[in-house]
Design a protein around this motif. Structure first.
Motif, PDB file in Angstrom:
ATOM      1  N   LEU A 102       2.716   7.614  -0.963  1.00  0.00           N
ATOM      2  CA  LEU A 102       2.843   7.138   0.416  1.00  0.00           C
ATOM      3  C   LEU A 102       2.487   8.238   1.394  1.00  0.00           C
ATOM      4  CD1 LEU A 102       5.999   4.936   0.865  1.00  0.00           C
ATOM      5  CD2 LEU A 102       3.619   4.287   0.570  1.00  0.00           C
ATOM      6  N   LYS A 105      -1.105   8.841   1.455  1.00  0.00           N
ATOM      7  CA  LYS A 105      -1.797   7.768   2.167  1.00  0.00           C
ATOM      8  C   LYS A 105      -1.666   7.969   3.667  1.00  0.00           C
ATOM      9  CE  LYS A 105      -1.797   2.874   3.150  1.00  0.00           C
ATOM     10  NZ  LYS A 105      -1.234   1.546   2.925  1.00  0.00           N
ATOM     11  N   ARG A 106      -0.442   8.256   4.100  1.00  0.00           N
ATOM     12  CA  ARG A 106      -0.228   8.424   5.543  1.00  0.00           C
ATOM     13  C   ARG A 106      -1.063   9.575   6.088  1.00  0.00           C
ATOM     14  NH1 ARG A 106       4.442   5.616   7.854  1.00  0.00           N
ATOM     15  NH2 ARG A 106       3.658   6.609   9.707  1.00  0.00           N
TER      16      ARG A 106
ATOM     17  N   SER B 149      -2.957  -1.885   2.076  1.00  0.00           N
ATOM     18  CA  SER B 149      -2.841  -2.532   3.383  1.00  0.00           C
ATOM     19  C   SER B 149      -3.040  -1.521   4.505  1.00  0.00           C
ATOM     20  CB  SER B 149      -1.471  -3.171   3.511  1.00  0.00           C
ATOM     21  OG  SER B 149      -1.204  -3.415   4.869  1.00  0.00           O
ATOM     22  N   ARG B 152       0.764  -1.833   6.293  1.00  0.00           N
ATOM     23  CA  ARG B 152       1.985  -1.439   5.591  1.00  0.00           C
ATOM     24  C   ARG B 152       1.726  -0.226   4.723  1.00  0.00           C
ATOM     25  NH1 ARG B 152       4.572  -7.218   4.054  1.00  0.00           N
ATOM     26  NH2 ARG B 152       4.257  -8.062   6.123  1.00  0.00           N
ATOM     27  N   GLN B 153       2.772   0.551   4.541  1.00  0.00           N
ATOM     28  CA  GLN B 153       2.602   1.752   3.733  1.00  0.00           C
ATOM     29  C   GLN B 153       2.332   1.402   2.281  1.00  0.00           C
ATOM     30  OE1 GLN B 153       5.227   5.007   4.430  1.00  0.00           O
ATOM     31  NE2 GLN B 153       6.035   4.041   6.236  1.00  0.00           N
ATOM     32  N   SER B 154       3.048   0.385   1.766  1.00  0.00           N
ATOM     33  CA  SER B 154       2.777  -0.043   0.405  1.00  0.00           C
ATOM     34  C   SER B 154       3.238  -1.477   0.269  1.00  0.00           C
ATOM     35  CB  SER B 154       3.518   0.829  -0.600  1.00  0.00           C
ATOM     36  OG  SER B 154       4.868   0.433  -0.633  1.00  0.00           O
ATOM     37  N   ASP B 161       4.938  -1.358   8.708  1.00  0.00           N
ATOM     38  CA  ASP B 161       5.574  -0.121   9.133  1.00  0.00           C
ATOM     39  C   ASP B 161       4.567   0.994   9.352  1.00  0.00           C
ATOM     40  OD1 ASP B 161       4.864   0.151   6.556  1.00  0.00           O
ATOM     41  OD2 ASP B 161       6.824   0.730   5.800  1.00  0.00           O
ATOM     42  N   MET B 162       3.315   0.607   9.570  1.00  0.00           N
ATOM     43  CA  MET B 162       2.330   1.668   9.764  1.00  0.00           C
ATOM     44  C   MET B 162       1.400   1.338  10.928  1.00  0.00           C
ATOM     45  SD  MET B 162       0.296   3.532   6.698  1.00  0.00           S
ATOM     46  CE  MET B 162      -1.055   2.439   6.886  1.00  0.00           C
TER      47      MET B 162
END
Lengths: 223, 220
Positions: A102, A105-106, B149, B152-154, B161-162
């Motif tokens: 995560l 990814k961010r 996505s 969304r984060q996952s 949430d992103m």
């Protein structure tokens, strides 16, 4: 350490001058992507383990319900404990990989997204043609994005029938004094036909001059 | 203003048009839009009227040019025209820039989406597609499936949430045209603020949002 490479990307963006782009960091970018896929490789077997162990645990429980002797019961308790702790450790392992993924990814998204923002702002300043020295800093998809976005903007301006990329600063005077920096040649301006030769100093309508100024072919002389 | 006998009626017309406050209204709308962190309601009537006004001013200037009116007078009118043009352009531009920035947020929030003009909605639609394609091609398509996505984060996230959102609790400077009395900021526990006419206040945007929307308070 997980996530360090991705931080580099974000740091690189954050430490560059605001509004300026550095060359797209393909190298680190690819490494982070690789790291992401690595995480998945770790993640998948862990998830499978968890699933398996949970199934085992369920089987044990149903066996217990069938009834068994004291001895057997003690053994099965111990086994259950073992399985549970195996699940726990797999879960934590999986969580680490999931969270690292995560985070990566961010970071990747932040890098691309913020660069896209700079690119969009450039679009407001240069009117659909990127200067070469900027273009070579972009990645392939970024170039594509710039073009597409410029088109979207153009079609909006065509819809409202108003040119929006001129007049970026509040006008003080309808005419401004400019020096021509490039041989532009004879051009039809809104109020005159002018020969824009290099080094000429002229008095032009602000709206006429602005497009040349943004392209770096003219500079405004302020007294 | 001395403009020669022949086009006296045009000047009268012009003056009367100028005395309507559309330019002032546009200026207010523009200032609010500039200062507010989120996108405000599109004032289509005002924009419509401003464009008519601009067209009229252009015609007036052209006519002056043709009739050989004193160049100084013409340039004053031209300047006024340029300023109005700037206001309008900058107003539309500021809005587009906000749309660009928060496109995903605006698109999924009906309240914000309805604040856009039809053409802005088209623009936002285009923007969102462009940006999504770009993100997908450069990052998302290369990530594992559950993480693809752009909102969304996952796949495990429960909601989007992103999505970058404007910071509504940012402080803005505002001024009211008239006395509004004691106004309770919604953080609770704090003293209500007495909003006097023509005084400047720095308040969190979130708490004065309804006042901005109803036009009781102007941002500067």
């Amino acid at each position: 350490m997980y996530g360090r490479k991705a931080t580099e990307l974000v740091k690189e963006f954050a430490s560059s001058e605001p509004g300026q782009l550095s060359t797209f960091n393909n190298d680190v970018f690819a490494q982070v992507l690789e790291e992401c896929n690595g995480h998945l490789l770790h993640l998948e077997p862990l998830m499978m383990n968890i699933q398996e162990n949970e199934n085992k645990l369920r089987d044990k429980r149903s066996e217990e319900e069938m009834g068994m002797s004291e001895d057997e019961r003690g053994n099965s308790e111990a086994e259950k404990m073992l399985i549970q702790s195996a699940i726990k450790s797999d879960q934590f392992g999986a969580l680490i990989h999931h969270l690292s993924l995560l985070r990566n990814k961010r970071c990747l998204m932040a890098y691309v997204y913020n660069r896209a923002e700079v690119i969009r702002n450039l679009g407001w300043m240069v009117d659909s043609v990127l200067p070469e020295e900027i273009e070579e800093k972009l990645s392939g998809t970024e170039k594509e994005y710039f073009k597409k976005h410029a088109n979207t903007l153009q079609s909006y301006m065509a819809e409202v029938d108003l040119h929006l990329t001129v007049d970026m600063v509040p006008p003080k005077d309808p005419y401004i004094k400019v020096r021509v920096l490039d041989d532009i040649g004879e051009v039809v301006l809104s109020d005159q036909v002018a020969n824009l030769a290099r080094h000429a100093i002229m008095f032009l309508r602000r709206t006429d001059a602005e497009q040349y100024i943004t392209q770096g072919q003219m500079e405004e002389l302020t007294s | 203003m001395d403009s020669g006998g022949g086009e006296g009626y045009a000047v009268d017309d012009y003056e009367s048009l100028m005395s309507t406050t559309d330019v002032e209204l546009l200026k207010t709308a523009w200032r609010n839009e500039k200062a507010a962190p989120e996108i405000l309601k599109f004032d289509s009537n005002l924009v419509q009227r401003s464009r008519q006004l601009i067209q009229f001013m252009e015609e007036t200037v052209d006519e002056f040019n043709k009739n050989g009116v004193d160049p100084l007078t013409v340039s004053l009118y031209q300047m006024d025209l340029d300023r109005t043009m700037f206001l309008l352009r900058s107003y539309l531009r500021t809005r587009l820039q906000k749309i660009e920035k928060y496109v995903f947020h605006i698109r999924k929030t009906a309240e914000l989406w309805n604040r856009l003009s039809l053409k802005e909605q088209q623009f936002a639609e285009g923007c969102a597609i462009d940006l999504k394609d770009h993100l997908e091609q450069s990052v998302l398509s290369k990530l594992p499936e559950q993480y693809q996505s752009h909102l969304r984060q996952s796949a495990a996230s429960e909601d989007d949430d992103m999505v970058p959102e404007p910071q509504l609790d940012a402080y803005v400077v505002c001024r009211s045209k008239r006395y509004l009395g004691a106004f309770q900021l919604d953080d609770g526990g704090e003293e209500p603020v007495n909003i006097e006419a023509d005084d400047l206040y720095a308040l969190p945007y979130k708490s004065i949002k309804p006042l901005v929307e109803s036009g009781q308070i102007d941002l500067v």
